[in-house]
Design a protein around this motif. Structure first.
Motif, PDB file in Angstrom:
ATOM      1  N   LYS A  80       0.766  -1.314   0.024  1.00 21.62           N
ATOM      2  CA  LYS A  80       0.063   0.047  -0.149  1.00 21.62           C
ATOM      3  C   LYS A  80       0.776   1.180   0.219  1.00 21.62           C
ATOM      4  O   LYS A  80       0.145   2.369  -0.225  1.00 21.62           O
ATOM      5  N   LEU A  81       2.016   1.087   0.300  1.00 24.54           N
ATOM      6  CA  LEU A  81       3.003   2.315   0.313  1.00 24.54           C
ATOM      7  C   LEU A  81       3.422   2.748  -1.094  1.00 24.54           C
ATOM      8  O   LEU A  81       3.674   3.918  -1.264  1.00 24.54           O
ATOM      9  N   VAL A  82       3.231   1.793  -2.171  1.00 23.28           N
ATOM     10  CA  VAL A  82       3.733   2.068  -3.438  1.00 23.28           C
ATOM     11  C   VAL A  82       2.613   1.851  -4.456  1.00 23.28           C
ATOM     12  O   VAL A  82       2.252   0.544  -4.373  1.00 23.28           O
ATOM     13  N   PRO A  83       1.781   2.659  -5.011  1.00 24.77           N
ATOM     14  CA  PRO A  83       0.491   2.629  -5.834  1.00 24.77           C
ATOM     15  C   PRO A  83       1.269   1.725  -7.021  1.00 24.77           C
ATOM     16  O   PRO A  83       2.373   1.616  -7.522  1.00 24.77           O
ATOM     17  N   GLN A  84       0.159   0.883  -7.618  1.00 26.95           N
ATOM     18  CA  GLN A  84       0.674  -0.089  -8.734  1.00 26.95           C
ATOM     19  C   GLN A  84       1.259   0.413 -10.033  1.00 26.95           C
ATOM     20  O   GLN A  84       2.156  -0.112 -10.517  1.00 26.95           O
ATOM     21  N   ALA A  85       0.709   1.881 -10.065  1.00 24.82           N
ATOM     22  CA  ALA A  85       1.365   2.559 -11.399  1.00 24.82           C
ATOM     23  C   ALA A  85       2.583   2.982 -11.024  1.00 24.82           C
ATOM     24  O   ALA A  85       3.436   2.912 -12.015  1.00 24.82           O
ATOM     25  N   VAL A  86       2.811   3.353  -9.945  1.00 23.23           N
ATOM     26  CA  VAL A  86       4.529   3.643  -9.560  1.00 23.23           C
ATOM     27  C   VAL A  86       5.355   2.320  -9.664  1.00 23.23           C
ATOM     28  O   VAL A  86       6.550   2.399 -10.047  1.00 23.23           O
ATOM     29  N   ALA A  87       4.528   1.284  -9.106  1.00 23.14           N
ATOM     30  CA  ALA A  87       5.625   0.132  -9.124  1.00 23.14           C
ATOM     31  C   ALA A  87       5.982  -0.475 -10.506  1.00 23.14           C
ATOM     32  O   ALA A  87       7.058  -0.959 -10.929  1.00 23.14           O
ATOM     33  N   GLU A  88       4.658  -0.145 -11.528  1.00 27.39           N
ATOM     34  CA  GLU A  88       4.921  -0.782 -12.905  1.00 27.39           C
ATOM     35  C   GLU A  88       6.077   0.261 -13.576  1.00 27.39           C
ATOM     36  O   GLU A  88       6.742  -0.132 -14.380  1.00 27.39           O
ATOM     37  N   ARG A  89       5.961   1.416 -13.432  1.00 32.61           N
ATOM     38  CA  ARG A  89       6.760   2.666 -14.176  1.00 32.61           C
ATOM     39  C   ARG A  89       8.129   2.313 -13.585  1.00 32.61           C
ATOM     40  O   ARG A  89       8.971   2.472 -14.601  1.00 32.61           O
ATOM     41  N   TYR A  90       8.438   2.062 -12.354  1.00 30.94           N
ATOM     42  CA  TYR A  90       9.953   1.831 -12.180  1.00 30.94           C
ATOM     43  C   TYR A  90      10.429   0.347 -11.903  1.00 30.94           C
ATOM     44  O   TYR A  90      11.595   0.250 -11.469  1.00 30.94           O
ATOM     45  N   VAL A  91       9.330  -0.544 -12.254  1.00 27.31           N
ATOM     46  CA  VAL A  91       9.597  -1.883 -12.307  1.00 27.31           C
ATOM     47  C   VAL A  91      10.287  -2.263 -10.960  1.00 27.31           C
ATOM     48  O   VAL A  91      11.587  -2.732 -10.721  1.00 27.31           O
ATOM     49  N   VAL A  92       9.344  -2.007  -9.899  1.00 28.29           N
ATOM     50  CA  VAL A  92       9.772  -2.402  -8.274  1.00 28.29           C
ATOM     51  C   VAL A  92       8.607  -2.874  -7.880  1.00 28.29           C
ATOM     52  O   VAL A  92       7.429  -2.627  -8.022  1.00 28.29           O
ATOM     53  N   LEU A  93       8.876  -4.094  -6.976  1.00 30.78           N
ATOM     54  CA  LEU A  93       8.005  -4.556  -6.121  1.00 30.78           C
ATOM     55  C   LEU A  93       8.489  -4.446  -4.752  1.00 30.78           C
ATOM     56  O   LEU A  93       9.472  -5.011  -4.255  1.00 30.78           O
ATOM     57  N   PRO A  94       7.436  -3.880  -3.784  1.00 30.57           N
ATOM     58  CA  PRO A  94       7.920  -3.571  -2.308  1.00 30.57           C
ATOM     59  C   PRO A  94       7.672  -5.030  -1.853  1.00 30.57           C
ATOM     60  O   PRO A  94       6.707  -5.871  -2.158  1.00 30.57           O
ATOM     61  N   LEU A  95       8.463  -5.444  -0.892  1.00 33.21           N
ATOM     62  CA  LEU A  95       8.463  -6.837  -0.206  1.00 33.21           C
ATOM     63  C   LEU A  95       8.082  -6.882   1.165  1.00 33.21           C
ATOM     64  O   LEU A  95       7.110  -7.190   1.620  1.00 33.21           O
ATOM     65  N   VAL A  96       8.990  -6.396   2.174  1.00 35.80           N
ATOM     66  CA  VAL A  96       8.561  -6.268   3.423  1.00 35.80           C
ATOM     67  C   VAL A  96       9.279  -4.997   3.853  1.00 35.80           C
ATOM     68  O   VAL A  96      10.057  -4.313   3.564  1.00 35.80           O
ATOM     69  N   ARG A  97       8.781  -4.651   5.138  1.00 39.95           N
ATOM     70  CA  ARG A  97       9.049  -3.559   6.061  1.00 39.95           C
ATOM     71  C   ARG A  97       9.945  -3.894   7.333  1.00 39.95           C
ATOM     72  O   ARG A  97       9.478  -4.869   7.888  1.00 39.95           O
ATOM     73  N   GLU A  98      11.190  -3.395   7.248  1.00 39.69           N
ATOM     74  CA  GLU A  98      12.086  -3.893   8.271  1.00 39.69           C
ATOM     75  C   GLU A  98      12.427  -2.376   9.046  1.00 39.69           C
ATOM     76  O   GLU A  98      13.307  -1.611   8.743  1.00 39.69           O
ATOM     77  N   GLY A  99      11.671  -2.225  10.068  1.00 37.42           N
ATOM     78  CA  GLY A  99      11.848  -0.848  10.975  1.00 37.42           C
ATOM     79  C   GLY A  99      11.787   0.525   9.991  1.00 37.42           C
ATOM     80  O   GLY A  99      10.438   0.612   9.606  1.00 37.42           O
TER      81      GLY A  99
END
Length: 627
Positions: A80-99
């Motif tokens: 939810k921190l990264v919108p899907q459109a942003v993820a597709e534009r930068y080819v990035v997939l958020p995985l987990v939050r560590e601190g």
């Protein structure tokens, strides 16, 4: 090293002999046509390089760890921190939050602009991982679709291709414990391995088989938030073996704990165990240790090959002169031999080689060790057990009542153990032991620091061996022109008969592209003669004892290392990585070869000038040997 240009992907693959020059040129041409294409993915798509080789090279070039986005664990909240459109534009997939960080897999983790944009959009620091574009895009579609429908963003059951790449058909397991529970657990493990029904059982076997094939000394199983990394230590250097998906981690650790006769229900405290495995004709003794970490239980397995202790001194790396001198020390009816060096420098192997040379039906040999590393026939070996009151000092007292000829003490750690061992060496016993010191002279200082009287050290210690282990060059080595710095070091050590070339590592399939295969010892042998004994009794400093030893012909560890560089056994880089050189190599007279202080302008023994470093370099440069 600082100032060095970072290598490009094509360079690394070419150096590793995993890519042809014409294939690289073709891929570069295709990349120019399609400006958005990444070179690595083009090489993979066209079949010019395998995925495993490409991942290894990319990790070296980018310095980011690879994650297969399709099988990674993804937290719903972090998506939810990264919108899907942003993820597709930068080819990035958020995985987990560590601190305060978000771990994300990216096609271009080195792109600083993309990282800045993501940091701004997510409102959190980004810790990137490396991934392939096609894998990330596939994972983005699935994970965000599951987020919209309210389903858990979970990865599909991942394949473990590593299992099928390793032959485990010739493996047999044995328990080191005598309990019925251990035997039943081992029988169940072998039955599951034969039926090939449990992936965790097959994975344990595959890891052990691969590590043994690569001659690894240790296996590290390290749980992490995104899965488990398995690393092996080969020739003293850790390298990655495989990744284990998160789903298999607990099963993998549990199976190892079962084999080692540990309590699988206890995960909060460290545990130790052991088991035996036979792979073909070779037998391995595995010592297992677990340690609770933030991400789960870390497991380290040490692989001990009984055959490693049955080698001669020259095969270990001792020069013929040092091997002969050490043989004379061991043939004496009494005295003490100390072997010194840091952890992992091969001290135990040297001691076991000595014991194998000494063992005989006519000799009573007793050892006290913590733990017993190798089982040796015809030798009585005692395991220290402080909880039961069985300490080094206590064992030594009891051993002296067992009519021993030779005593081996695993390590001298305190004053009590040191004094009992030294007294035994004075009363007709040959005593072998180890210390943790930087060189042979420092062993004397270490004994004094333990409050052992100087007269007792002088009367009991016969010789001190200091050692390190360096990697040997593989047969694929090449020849290059010798840098001037190397030549200066060789000349300073008194080695003048070298050419203008040096051997360098190349890398092949035989050595896993490291350029090195196997290790050899670097040694320094201090023999205590009457002059040195008198100096110890009078409280002489380390430097005075070193000068006396040098004048008696002792070769420093650094000189032994440089001699092996000259012979092409190892490289200067490897020696500098392992052996300390600060003010260690004394200048030698080029005329008489005696050791001199670096400030001397003339040799006090023969009167010759001592510009022996600069002059030979100038001469060799004039001869065209050095550039």
């Amino acid at each position: 090293m600082p100032g060095h240009r970072r290598k490009r992907l094509g360079e690394v693959l070419r150096e590793r002999k995993r890519l042809k020059a014409e294939d690289l040129d073709q891929a570069l041409g295709d990349q120019e046509t399609d400006g958005s294409a990444l070179l690595g993915e083009l090489l993979l798509q066209r079949g010019f390089v395998g995925k495993e080789d490409l991942v290894s090279a990319l990790e070296e070039v980018t310095r980011f760890r690879y994650v297969d986005a399709r099988f990674a664990t993804v937290e719903k909240a972090v998506l939810k921190l990264v919108p899907q459109a942003v993820a597709e534009r930068y080819v990035v997939l958020p995985l987990v939050r560590e601190g305060r960080h978000m771990v994300a897999v990216m096609a271009e983790p080195q792109n600083l602009k993309s990282l800045d944009d993501l940091r701004f959009i997510a409102g959190i620091e980004v810790e990137p991982r490396l991934g392939f574009r096609s894998e990330i895009e596939e994972a983005i579609k699935r994970c965000y679709a599951e987020l919209e429908t309210g389903a858990e963003a979970s990865a599909p059951s991942p394949p473990v291709p590593f299992i099928d790449q390793v032959d485990t058909s010739n493996m047999q397991f044995f328990t080191a414990g005598s309990s019925e529970r251990s035997k039943a657990a081992m029988e169940e493990f072998e039955a599951e391995l034969r039926n090939e029904k449990t992936p965790a059982v097959r994975l344990v076997s595959a890891i052990l088989s691969a590590a043994a094939t690569k001659k690894a000394s240790d296996i590290h199983i390290e749980p992490q938030p995104l899965g488990t990394v398995v690393r092996i230590r080969v020739d003293g250097v850790l390298r990655e073996l495989t990744h284990v998906p998160l789903e298999f981690t607990s099963f993998l650790v549990s199976r190892i704990k079962i084999l080692s006769d540990m309590d699988i229900s206890e995960r909060r405290v460290p545990q130790d165990g052991r088991f035996l495995v036979q792979i073909g004709d070779s037998h391995l003794d595995l010592r297992v240790s677990t340690l609770p970490t933030h991400s789960g239980e870390k497991v380290v397995m040490r692989l001990l090959d009984p055959g490693a202790s049955r080698v001669g001194f020259e095969k270990l790396g001792l020069s013929p002169e040092n091997a002969a001198a050490l043989g004379q020390v061991l043939s004496a009816p009494q005295g003490m031999l100390l072997v010194t060096g840091p952890t992992g420098s091969g001290k135990s192997t040297t001691l076991y080689a000595a014991l194998n040379m000494l063992r005989s039906p006519s000799v009573n040999i007793i050892t006290v060790e913590d733990p017993i590393e190798y089982r040796v026939e015809d030798i009585n070996q005692v395991q220290v057990n402080p909880k039961a009151g069985l300490t080094f000092a206590g064992c030594l007292r009891s051993m002296l009542r067992q009519d021993p000829n030779i005593i081996m003490v695993g390590e001298i750690r305190d004053q009590e153990t040191a004094e009992i061992a030294l007294q035994a060496a004075q009363t007709g016993h040959l005593v072998l032991s180890t210390l943790h010191t930087n060189d042979s002279i420092a062993a004397i200082t270490r004994m004094l620091d333990l409050s052992v009287p100087a007269f007792m050290i002088a009367a009991s210690v016969t010789a001190v061996v200091a050692q390190r282990l360096v990697r040997k060059l593989c047969g694929c080595r090449d020849v290059a022109s010798m840098p001037e710095e190397y030549a200066a070091r060789l000349l300073a050590a008194g080695i003048v008969d070298f050419g203008g070339n040096a051997y360098v590592p190349v890398g092949c399939a035989e050595c896993d592209n490291s350029g090195y295969k196997g290790r050899v010892g670097i040694y320094e042998l201090l023999l205590l003669d009457e002059q040195i004994r008198s100096a110890i009794r009078s409280g002489a400093r380390d430097e005075e004892i070193r000068n006396l030893a040098r004048s008696g012909g002792m070769r420093l560890m650094q000189e032994d290392a440089l001699e092996k560089v000259k012979q092409g056994i190892t490289t200067m880089e490897e020696v500098l990585r392992v052996v300390p050189f600060d003010n260690a190599v004394t200048v030698r007279c080029r005329n008489c070869g005696r050791a001199l202080a670096p400030a001397f302008l003339f040799c006090p023994y023969c009167g010759a000038g001592t510009r022996q470093v600069a002059a030979p370099i100038a001469r060799k440069r004039a001869e065209g040997v050095l550039t």
